[in-house]
Write a protein that holds these residues in place. Structure first.
Motif, PDB file in Angstrom:
ATOM      1  N   ALA A  66       0.822  -1.208   0.000  1.00  0.00           N
ATOM      2  CA  ALA A  66       0.000   0.000   0.000  1.00  0.00           C
ATOM      3  C   ALA A  66       0.859   1.263   0.000  1.00  0.00           C
ATOM      4  CB  ALA A  66      -0.919   0.002   1.213  1.00  0.00           C
ATOM      5  N   ASP A  67       0.523   2.185  -0.880  1.00  0.00           N
ATOM      6  CA  ASP A  67       1.142   3.512  -0.889  1.00  0.00           C
ATOM      7  C   ASP A  67       0.316   4.391   0.036  1.00  0.00           C
ATOM      8  OD1 ASP A  67       2.452   5.839  -1.367  1.00  0.00           O
ATOM      9  OD2 ASP A  67       1.808   6.072  -3.447  1.00  0.00           O
ATOM     10  N   ALA A  68       0.668   4.390   1.303  1.00  0.00           N
ATOM     11  CA  ALA A  68      -0.149   5.050   2.314  1.00  0.00           C
ATOM     12  C   ALA A  68       0.738   5.734   3.336  1.00  0.00           C
ATOM     13  CB  ALA A  68      -1.051   4.028   3.008  1.00  0.00           C
ATOM     14  N   GLU A  69       0.222   6.819   3.898  1.00  0.00           N
ATOM     15  CA  GLU A  69       0.935   7.543   4.950  1.00  0.00           C
ATOM     16  C   GLU A  69       0.202   7.333   6.267  1.00  0.00           C
ATOM     17  OE1 GLU A  69       2.807  11.916   5.990  1.00  0.00           O
ATOM     18  OE2 GLU A  69       1.432  11.712   4.283  1.00  0.00           O
ATOM     19  N   VAL A  70       0.818   6.589   7.144  1.00  0.00           N
ATOM     20  CA  VAL A  70       0.220   6.319   8.451  1.00  0.00           C
ATOM     21  C   VAL A  70       0.530   7.489   9.374  1.00  0.00           C
ATOM     22  CG1 VAL A  70       0.229   4.792  10.449  1.00  0.00           C
ATOM     23  CG2 VAL A  70       0.391   3.819   8.148  1.00  0.00           C
ATOM     24  N   LEU A  71      -0.518   8.128   9.861  1.00  0.00           N
ATOM     25  CA  LEU A  71      -0.344   9.261  10.766  1.00  0.00           C
ATOM     26  C   LEU A  71      -0.385   8.849  12.230  1.00  0.00           C
ATOM     27  CD1 LEU A  71      -2.573  12.033   9.110  1.00  0.00           C
ATOM     28  CD2 LEU A  71      -0.139  11.589   8.786  1.00  0.00           C
ATOM     29  N   ALA A  72      -1.153   7.790  12.541  1.00  0.00           N
ATOM     30  CA  ALA A  72      -1.316   7.415  13.946  1.00  0.00           C
ATOM     31  C   ALA A  72      -1.490   5.910  14.083  1.00  0.00           C
ATOM     32  CB  ALA A  72      -2.522   8.135  14.547  1.00  0.00           C
ATOM     33  N   THR A  73      -1.011   5.392  15.199  1.00  0.00           N
ATOM     34  CA  THR A  73      -1.198   3.992  15.552  1.00  0.00           C
ATOM     35  C   THR A  73      -1.724   3.897  16.978  1.00  0.00           C
ATOM     36  OG1 THR A  73       1.107   3.814  16.307  1.00  0.00           O
ATOM     37  CG2 THR A  73       0.631   3.166  14.024  1.00  0.00           C
ATOM     38  N   TYR A  74      -2.457   2.815  17.238  1.00  0.00           N
ATOM     39  CA  TYR A  74      -2.873   2.501  18.599  1.00  0.00           C
ATOM     40  C   TYR A  74      -1.685   1.928  19.363  1.00  0.00           C
ATOM     41  CZ  TYR A  74      -7.660   2.782  16.653  1.00  0.00           C
ATOM     42  OH  TYR A  74      -8.827   3.179  16.048  1.00  0.00           O
ATOM     43  N   LEU A  75      -1.878   1.705  20.658  1.00  0.00           N
ATOM     44  CA  LEU A  75      -0.794   1.189  21.494  1.00  0.00           C
ATOM     45  C   LEU A  75      -0.297  -0.178  21.029  1.00  0.00           C
ATOM     46  CD1 LEU A  75      -1.847   2.165  25.139  1.00  0.00           C
ATOM     47  CD2 LEU A  75       0.243   2.844  23.963  1.00  0.00           C
ATOM     48  N   ASN A  76      -1.172  -0.977  20.408  1.00  0.00           N
ATOM     49  CA  ASN A  76      -0.742  -2.307  19.948  1.00  0.00           C
ATOM     50  C   ASN A  76      -0.130  -2.274  18.552  1.00  0.00           C
ATOM     51  OD1 ASN A  76      -3.000  -1.879  18.377  1.00  0.00           O
ATOM     52  ND2 ASN A  76      -4.012  -3.807  18.893  1.00  0.00           N
ATOM     53  N   GLY A  77       0.036  -1.090  17.981  1.00  0.00           N
ATOM     54  CA  GLY A  77       0.648  -0.955  16.662  1.00  0.00           C
ATOM     55  C   GLY A  77      -0.332  -0.938  15.511  1.00  0.00           C
ATOM     56  N   ALA A  78      -1.614  -1.218  15.760  1.00  0.00           N
ATOM     57  CA  ALA A  78      -2.614  -1.178  14.693  1.00  0.00           C
ATOM     58  C   ALA A  78      -2.780   0.250  14.186  1.00  0.00           C
ATOM     59  CB  ALA A  78      -3.948  -1.722  15.206  1.00  0.00           C
ATOM     60  N   ALA A 116      -4.314   3.599  13.248  1.00  0.00           N
ATOM     61  CA  ALA A 116      -5.459   4.367  13.742  1.00  0.00           C
ATOM     62  C   ALA A 116      -5.855   5.504  12.817  1.00  0.00           C
ATOM     63  CB  ALA A 116      -5.156   4.928  15.130  1.00  0.00           C
ATOM     64  N   ALA A 117      -4.924   6.003  12.017  1.00  0.00           N
ATOM     65  CA  ALA A 117      -5.226   7.091  11.078  1.00  0.00           C
ATOM     66  C   ALA A 117      -4.276   6.976   9.900  1.00  0.00           C
ATOM     67  CB  ALA A 117      -5.094   8.456  11.739  1.00  0.00           C
ATOM     68  N   VAL A 118      -4.811   7.105   8.689  1.00  0.00           N
ATOM     69  CA  VAL A 118      -3.991   6.920   7.499  1.00  0.00           C
ATOM     70  C   VAL A 118      -4.554   7.763   6.364  1.00  0.00           C
ATOM     71  CG1 VAL A 118      -5.319   4.895   6.712  1.00  0.00           C
ATOM     72  CG2 VAL A 118      -2.941   5.165   5.998  1.00  0.00           C
ATOM     73  N   VAL A 119      -3.665   8.194   5.476  1.00  0.00           N
ATOM     74  CA  VAL A 119      -4.038   8.924   4.263  1.00  0.00           C
ATOM     75  C   VAL A 119      -3.478   8.162   3.075  1.00  0.00           C
ATOM     76  CG1 VAL A 119      -3.813  11.075   2.962  1.00  0.00           C
ATOM     77  CG2 VAL A 119      -4.086  11.152   5.443  1.00  0.00           C
ATOM     78  N   THR A 120      -4.295   7.977   2.063  1.00  0.00           N
ATOM     79  CA  THR A 120      -3.865   7.248   0.878  1.00  0.00           C
ATOM     80  C   THR A 120      -4.536   7.843  -0.348  1.00  0.00           C
ATOM     81  OG1 THR A 120      -3.680   5.022  -0.078  1.00  0.00           O
ATOM     82  CG2 THR A 120      -5.716   5.538   1.080  1.00  0.00           C
ATOM     83  N   ARG A 121      -4.034   7.471  -1.506  1.00  0.00           N
ATOM     84  CA  ARG A 121      -4.623   7.950  -2.753  1.00  0.00           C
ATOM     85  C   ARG A 121      -5.626   6.933  -3.289  1.00  0.00           C
ATOM     86  NH1 ARG A 121      -2.863  12.530  -4.774  1.00  0.00           N
ATOM     87  NH2 ARG A 121      -0.908  13.393  -3.968  1.00  0.00           N
ATOM     88  N   PHE A 122      -6.612   7.488  -4.002  1.00  0.00           N
ATOM     89  CA  PHE A 122      -7.555   6.657  -4.737  1.00  0.00           C
ATOM     90  C   PHE A 122      -7.776   7.353  -6.072  1.00  0.00           C
ATOM     91  CE2 PHE A 122     -11.875   5.393  -6.005  1.00  0.00           C
ATOM     92  CZ  PHE A 122     -11.722   4.013  -6.000  1.00  0.00           C
TER      93      PHE A 122
END
Length: 252
Positions: free
Chosen positions: A187-199, A201-207
């Motif tokens: 995935a060509d995505a920019e992860v802005l935030a993760t939860y404490l377990n690493g999942a 939580a916030a991401v921006v991607t193109r469509f």
């Protein structure tokens, strides 16, 4: 919905931004008129969510002309309404099944809007709806319940708070059974935030030619959300994080 492995989530994140000083530009040509942001308000949301998102949009640097769309609004959600907008916002709401039942007839319109260069912002249920099972299919992957993920710090669907690492800063946000985002490894995505377990939580991607920004918690939540749920109001509300996500969505 099956819970994916957290290791795959971390491998899927193309990069995690750890602080930016960006010059943010509008995706639209210069215009004497403010960009239009459509905020859904109807049976696929709950009272308070659209209004809080609208307030966040108005507090941002973009000077949006915010208009509500929905079956009982002056402006219905339609291809014509989307054609005049820069941003479509899907707020939080009830269950994914119920929300998609009300919105599935607009799936192709929303996909075409984003693919042609529009922007999509999804919060909580709006994040779920950006996924594929069911949803609008706007993400390079899918969504699932954070409360069901391995090592989740929240195990209830009730109103609560959750900690996230947002661009390397730990923050506490309002949370009510929000999603995490299962991204494909490529995935060509920019992860802005993760939860404490690493999942994620916030991401921006193109469509297509457009962009999609989604978040599981509620950065738009005002202090009354916390007080009404019997929760302690955090020292700092999340509006700045919501504006950060919005800036990334609107940036070319």
């Amino acid at each position: 919905m099956a819970t994916g492995g957290i290791g795959r989530l971390l491998a899927a994140a193309r990069r995690v931004t750890a602080g930016r000083n960006l010059t943010v530009r509008s995706p639209l040509p210069p215009s004497p008129y403010p960009p239009v942001a459509l905020v859904y308000r109807g049976p696929a949301t709950v009272p308070g969510c659209p209004e809080a998102v609208a307030a966040l949009l108005k507090s941002s640097r973009w000077g949006f002309d915010v208009r509500y769309v929905g079956p009982d609004e002056v402006l219905p959600l339609s291809r014509q309404a989307l054609a005049g907008a820069a941003l479509y916002v899907q707020p939080g709401g009830g269950s994914l099944k119920r929300g998609y039942r009300h919105l599935k007839r607009h799936r192709d319109e929303i996909r075409q809007f984003v693919h042609s260069g529009g922007r999509y912002l999804g919060i909580c249920l709006g994040g779920y709806l950006a996924g594929a099972t069911p949803g609008f299919g706007l993400l390079p992957g899918d969504t699932d319940q954070y409360v069901g993920s391995a090592g989740a710090t929240v195990d209830s669907e009730e109103d609560t708070v959750v900690q996230v690492s947002w661009c390397g800063r730990w923050r506490t946000l309002f949370f009510q059974d929000g999603p995490y985002f299962r991204l494909r490894p490529d995935a060509d995505a920019e992860v802005l935030a993760t939860y404490l377990n690493g999942a994620v939580a916030a991401v921006v991607t193109r469509f297509g030619d457009g962009k999609v920004g989604v978040v599981g918690p509620h950065p738009e939540a005002t202090d009354d959300w916390y007080l009404d749920a019997g929760l302690r109001v955090p020292d700092r509300l999340g509006v700045d994080l919501g504006c950060d996500l919005l800036d990334e969505v609107m940036r070319p």
